[in-house]
Write an enzyme that holds these catalytic residues in place. Structure first.
Site, PDB file in Angstrom:
ATOM      1  NE  ARG A   1       6.499  -1.083  10.214  1.00 12.27           N
ATOM      2  CZ  ARG A   1       5.443  -0.967   9.435  1.00 12.27           C
ATOM      3  NH1 ARG A   1       5.522  -0.275   8.321  1.00 12.27           N
ATOM      4  NH2 ARG A   1       4.300  -1.520   9.763  1.00 12.27           N
TER       5      ARG A   1
ATOM      6  NE  ARG B   1       7.412  -3.273   6.314  1.00  9.90           N
ATOM      7  CZ  ARG B   1       6.107  -3.007   6.202  1.00  9.90           C
ATOM      8  NH1 ARG B   1       5.646  -2.406   5.127  1.00  9.90           N
ATOM      9  NH2 ARG B   1       5.269  -3.359   7.150  1.00  9.90           N
TER      10      ARG B   1
ATOM     11  NE  ARG C   1       1.948  -5.501  11.357  1.00  7.79           N
ATOM     12  CZ  ARG C   1       3.050  -5.408  10.622  1.00  7.79           C
ATOM     13  NH1 ARG C   1       4.178  -5.991  11.009  1.00  7.79           N
ATOM     14  NH2 ARG C   1       3.036  -4.728   9.501  1.00  7.79           N
TER      15      ARG C   1
ATOM     16  CE  LYS D   1      -2.129  -1.037   3.929  1.00  4.04           C
ATOM     17  NZ  LYS D   1      -1.824  -2.405   4.353  1.00  4.04           N
TER      18      LYS D   1
ATOM     19  NE  ARG E   1      -4.296  -1.635   9.876  1.00  2.00           N
ATOM     20  CZ  ARG E   1      -3.262  -1.067   9.250  1.00  2.00           C
ATOM     21  NH1 ARG E   1      -3.304   0.194   8.911  1.00  2.00           N
ATOM     22  NH2 ARG E   1      -2.193  -1.773   8.974  1.00  2.00           N
TER      23      ARG E   1
HETATM   24  P1  ATP Z   1       1.813  -1.842   4.668  1.00  2.18           P
HETATM   25  O1  ATP Z   1       2.854  -2.875   4.772  1.00  2.18           O
HETATM   26  O2  ATP Z   1       0.837  -2.171   3.558  1.00  2.18           O
HETATM   27  O3  ATP Z   1       2.350  -0.445   4.577  1.00  2.18           O
HETATM   28  P2  ATP Z   1       1.207  -2.346   7.492  1.00  2.18           P
HETATM   29  O4  ATP Z   1      -0.077  -2.902   7.999  1.00  2.18           O
HETATM   30  O5  ATP Z   1       2.389  -3.219   7.553  1.00  2.18           O
HETATM   31  O6  ATP Z   1       0.921  -1.840   6.017  1.00  2.18           O
HETATM   32  P3  ATP Z   1       0.939   0.287   8.760  1.00  2.18           P
HETATM   33  O7  ATP Z   1      -0.243   0.612   7.899  1.00  2.18           O
HETATM   34  O8  ATP Z   1       2.079   1.197   8.757  1.00  2.18           O
HETATM   35  O9  ATP Z   1       1.595  -1.104   8.372  1.00  2.18           O
HETATM   36  O10 ATP Z   1       0.377   0.101  10.264  1.00  2.18           O
HETATM   37  C1  ATP Z   1       1.229  -0.252  11.345  1.00  2.18           C
HETATM   38  C2  ATP Z   1       0.420  -0.397  12.642  1.00  2.18           C
HETATM   39  O11 ATP Z   1      -0.197   0.874  12.996  1.00  2.18           O
HETATM   40  C3  ATP Z   1      -0.767  -1.377  12.605  1.00  2.18           C
HETATM   41  O12 ATP Z   1      -0.359  -2.712  12.837  1.00  2.18           O
HETATM   42  C4  ATP Z   1      -1.676  -0.815  13.729  1.00  2.18           C
HETATM   43  O13 ATP Z   1      -1.214  -1.198  15.009  1.00  2.18           O
HETATM   44  C5  ATP Z   1      -1.477   0.693  13.611  1.00  2.18           C
HETATM   45  N1  ATP Z   1      -2.517   1.302  12.742  1.00  2.18           N
HETATM   46  C6  ATP Z   1      -2.305   1.896  11.522  1.00  2.18           C
HETATM   47  N2  ATP Z   1      -3.457   2.324  10.980  1.00  2.18           N
HETATM   48  C7  ATP Z   1      -4.438   1.989  11.863  1.00  2.18           C
HETATM   49  C8  ATP Z   1      -5.860   2.123  11.874  1.00  2.18           C
HETATM   50  N3  ATP Z   1      -6.519   2.688  10.852  1.00  2.18           N
HETATM   51  N4  ATP Z   1      -6.553   1.653  12.951  1.00  2.18           N
HETATM   52  C9  ATP Z   1      -5.911   1.096  13.985  1.00  2.18           C
HETATM   53  N5  ATP Z   1      -4.583   0.911  14.038  1.00  2.18           N
HETATM   54  C10 ATP Z   1      -3.849   1.347  12.992  1.00  2.18           C
END
Ligand code: ATP
Length: 192
Positions: free
Chosen positions: A134, A128, A145, A14, A89
């Protein structure tokens, strides 16, 4: 205004695709993950709260997330559009986004679901974590997750189908091919 929701499991790409969309269409990017990581880095109260959830692979509570989203959205004045990356989400977040946009005379233009097989997601996220350090990209937290994604986030697919805004994007292949598919869908709603 072009209001794009980019959707997909953790590691679906994303963030990478959002950057390209922002560049091509001249719209603003709201990455809730980036917003939260910046708060953590700056040691704010919000950052401290968020860290507890993120390190456990859990979602930040809806009410908090919805307030954050609205204030970031309102910080973009005279914007051509916004890409929502990492929000909504949960169903509650999707409903809140719909209300927030409606109150401002707008709506979601399109929801792009980047679909990537689960074994590929694991490989990408572990890589990653090694590259970027991270903290939530370790095997145990990634599994949590992905579980959270399946139980709380994936139901949004049917929700957006019912809204008529859902578009499927195959998230495997070269970045260019994926981006080309995304642009086709955006151009169709942007009327270009
Ligand atoms: P990608 O790899 O596609 O960038 P990702 O899920 O690995 O996505 P982020 O979108 O950066 O990573 O989100 C990291 C963390 O931040 C999530 O696991 C959650 O704890 C928190 N978070 C992010 N957005 C939200 C949301 N809309 N509602 C609740 N928690 C969120």
């Amino acid at each position: 205004m072009l209001n794009i929701v980019i959707f997909g499991a953790p590691g679906s790409g994303k963030g990478t695709q959002s950057e390209r969309i922002v560049e091509k269409y001249g719209i603003n990017h709201i990455s809730t993950g980036d917003v939260l990581r910046a708060e953590i880095k700056n040691g704010t109260e919000l950052g401290k709260t968020a860290k507890g959830y993120i390190d456990q692979g859990q979602l930040i509570p809806d009410s908090l997330m919805i307030d954050i989203l609205a204030s970031v959205f309102d910080s973009f004045k005279d914007s051509k559009g916004v890409i929502f990356d990492g929000f909504p989400r949960t169903i509650a977040q999707a409903e809140a986004l719909k209300v927030m946009l409606r109150e401002r005379g707008q709506e979601v233009s399109v929801m792009l679901d980047l679909e990537v097989p689960e074994d590929e997601l694991m490989v990408r996220l572990i890589k990653r974590g090694k590259d970027s350090g991270r903290a939530d990209d370790n095997e145990e937290t990634i599994k949590k997750r992905l579980n959270v994604y399946h139980s709380q986030t994936a139901p949004l697919i049917d929700w957006y189908k019912a809204e008529g805004q859902y578009r499927h994007i195959k998230g495997l292949g070269t970045m260019e091919d994926i981006f080309a598919d995304i642009c086709k869908e955006i151009d169709a709603v942007a009327g270009k």
